[in-house]
Design a protein around this motif. Structure first.
Motif, PDB file in Angstrom:
ATOM      1  N   THR A  72       2.370   1.823  -3.323  1.00 26.04           N
ATOM      2  CA  THR A  72       1.306   2.187  -4.266  1.00 26.04           C
ATOM      3  C   THR A  72       0.942   3.658  -4.122  1.00 26.04           C
ATOM      4  O   THR A  72       0.779   4.378  -5.115  1.00 26.04           O
ATOM      5  N   LYS A  73       0.830   4.109  -2.891  1.00 21.66           N
ATOM      6  CA  LYS A  73       0.503   5.517  -2.658  1.00 21.66           C
ATOM      7  C   LYS A  73       1.597   6.432  -3.200  1.00 21.66           C
ATOM      8  O   LYS A  73       1.323   7.442  -3.864  1.00 21.66           O
ATOM      9  N   LYS A 100      -5.527   1.320  -1.452  1.00 26.34           N
ATOM     10  CA  LYS A 100      -5.199  -0.077  -1.240  1.00 26.34           C
ATOM     11  C   LYS A 100      -3.976  -0.419  -2.079  1.00 26.34           C
ATOM     12  O   LYS A 100      -3.638   0.278  -3.028  1.00 26.34           O
ATOM     13  N   GLY A 101      -3.306  -1.489  -1.715  1.00 30.69           N
ATOM     14  CA  GLY A 101      -2.150  -1.915  -2.487  1.00 30.69           C
ATOM     15  C   GLY A 101      -2.546  -2.324  -3.892  1.00 30.69           C
ATOM     16  O   GLY A 101      -3.664  -2.803  -4.124  1.00 30.69           O
ATOM     17  N   GLU A 142      -5.119  -5.211  -5.082  1.00 28.65           N
ATOM     18  CA  GLU A 142      -6.078  -5.662  -4.069  1.00 28.65           C
ATOM     19  C   GLU A 142      -7.491  -5.625  -4.640  1.00 28.65           C
ATOM     20  O   GLU A 142      -7.814  -4.802  -5.503  1.00 28.65           O
ATOM     21  N   GLU A 148       0.817  -1.219   0.000  1.00 31.88           N
ATOM     22  CA  GLU A 148       0.000   0.000   0.000  1.00 31.88           C
ATOM     23  C   GLU A 148       0.846   1.262   0.000  1.00 31.88           C
ATOM     24  O   GLU A 148       0.569   2.211  -0.733  1.00 31.88           O
ATOM     25  N   ASP A 151      -6.759   7.449   4.257  1.00 30.09           N
ATOM     26  CA  ASP A 151      -5.417   7.681   3.732  1.00 30.09           C
ATOM     27  C   ASP A 151      -5.181   9.137   3.331  1.00 30.09           C
ATOM     28  O   ASP A 151      -4.134   9.707   3.634  1.00 30.09           O
ATOM     29  N   ASP A 161      -6.731   1.413  -5.984  1.00 27.47           N
ATOM     30  CA  ASP A 161      -5.530   0.615  -5.770  1.00 27.47           C
ATOM     31  C   ASP A 161      -4.396   1.135  -6.651  1.00 27.47           C
ATOM     32  O   ASP A 161      -3.419   0.435  -6.882  1.00 27.47           O
TER      33      ASP A 161
END
Length: 375
Positions: A30-31, A82-83, A86, A27, A66, A113
């Protein structure tokens, strides 16, 4: 700062690289690599906590969101990350964020994601599966830029997305009613009567038979002359997304944007399938919630293990009987049968227990027949 279109392209290229990698992208990565760059390209300052609050919570006892994007220090949009890869169809992801947004007075929610973005209106007075406005994927760049540009700081300040939602919300309800009129086995008596008045040379039986043969589709294009929202911070403009270009009845993550729904012929095998057969096949789950729209209001029932339906505390022997009860509740017990007669399979929607999307029971029957053909 790069334009949104360029950032979407870069993220698409990263996605291709990440897909080839055997290592799972978590996650946080990813962010950092896919989500934060989009937010920044939309004109939000990631380094200013008065604009972008990371791990936002109203008080210390709540789970954080988030990202909270703020205008005048007031949250306008929650983004739940989310990662990569996901499953965004897991109901609790959207449910929790939407519930939190509702409590916080935040209307708009995004679930992503990094590859797929789902935009919800948390305040919409409809079941949660109908709060979904639109879904896009970064690897389909034009629709992605079109939708994500609505989340720019300038457009959120101007409430551009609210304007589109209002049109979409009405169009979706009108579309559902029009589609149901042409998807039932028996055309509505009031439609036959209307055409009978306008076509005096034809008999009502001929009109009814013609309507049974009809394959109708409905599209709601954007009215001409409407202004288009500017795209993010670039100063360029992108086409205004069509209010109907949204997944209205599904939660699968595959957008049905712009899809035209036409009636499919019902096969003999389908007609032989009962509700209990769909339960036995695992397509319908006992206790599942049924949703039926009538006069712009969504009514809910419960599917019982024997195929009967519980609606407002009463047990009805069939989907059609429960659908008729919905109409009688609104029209009164003395309403003529022509007004209350209901094709229950087309009237009620519920979750397909195998695929996880929300569709009409008639569509679930079709899928059950298709599965049987494959055996």
């Amino acid at each position: 700062m790069l334009e949104l279109r360029d950032v979407v392209k870069q993220c698409g290229e990263r996605l291709e690289r990440f897909r080839r990698s055997p290592r799972r992208l978590g996650e946080q990565n990813t962010k950092a690599s896919l989500i934060s760059p989009i937010i920044e390209a939309l004109g939000w300052d990631l380094r200013d906590p008065d604009e972008v609050s990371h791990e936002y919570r109203r008080n210390s006892t709540e789970n954080p969101v988030d990202y909270a994007l703020l205008l005048l220090r007031t949250p306008k949009l929650f983004i739940e990350a989310k990662g990569l890869g996901e499953n965004l169809d897991v109901p609790r992801w959207a449910n929790q964020t939407i519930a939190y947004a509702t409590a916080a007075g935040v209307e708009w929610v995004a679930l992503t994601d990094g590859m797929e973005w789902r935009i919800y209106n948390a305040h919409a007075p409809v079941p949660i599966e109908q709060k979904l406005f639109r879904t896009v994927r970064i690897d389909d760049p034009e629709p992605a830029v079109e939708l994500l540009s609505l989340l720019s700081k300038d457009n959120m300040r101007d409430n551009r997305i609210d304007e589109l939602w209002n049109g979409f919300f009405v169009d979706r309800q009108v579309h559902a009613v029009l589609t149901s009129m042409f998807s039932e086995t028996e055309p509505p008596a009031e439609l036959v009567a209307l055409l009978d008045r306008r076509l005096p040379r034809l008999t009502s039986d001929a009109i009814r038979t013609s309507l049974i043969r009809a394959r109708a589709s409905f599209d709601f294009p954007v009215p001409t002359g409407q202004s288009t929202p500017p795209s993010s911070a670039s100063g360029n403009s992108s086409p205004r997304p069509s209010p109907t270009a949204a997944p209205t009845f599904t939660r699968t993550g595959t957008s049905t944007a712009g899809a035209r729904r036409t009636r499919q012929a019902v096969t003999t095998q389908e007609r032989l399938i009962k509700v209990t057969d769909m339960i036995a096949a695992g397509r319908l789950a006992p206790g599942a919630t049924l949703h039926g729209d009538y006069r712009g209001i969504t009514r809910r029932g419960e599917l019982l293990a024997d195929g009967q339906v519980r609606f407002h505390g009463q047990i009805y022997p069939s989907l059609s009987a429960a659908g008729r009860a919905v109409k009688m509740e609104d029209l009164g017990a003395d309403a003529p049968e022509s007004k209350t007669s209901t094709d229950g399979l087309g009237f009620w929607r519920t979750t397909d227990a195998i695929s996880g999307d929300v569709v009409s029971v008639k569509e679930i029957r079709r899928r059950t027949a298709r599965d049987a053909d494959g055996d």
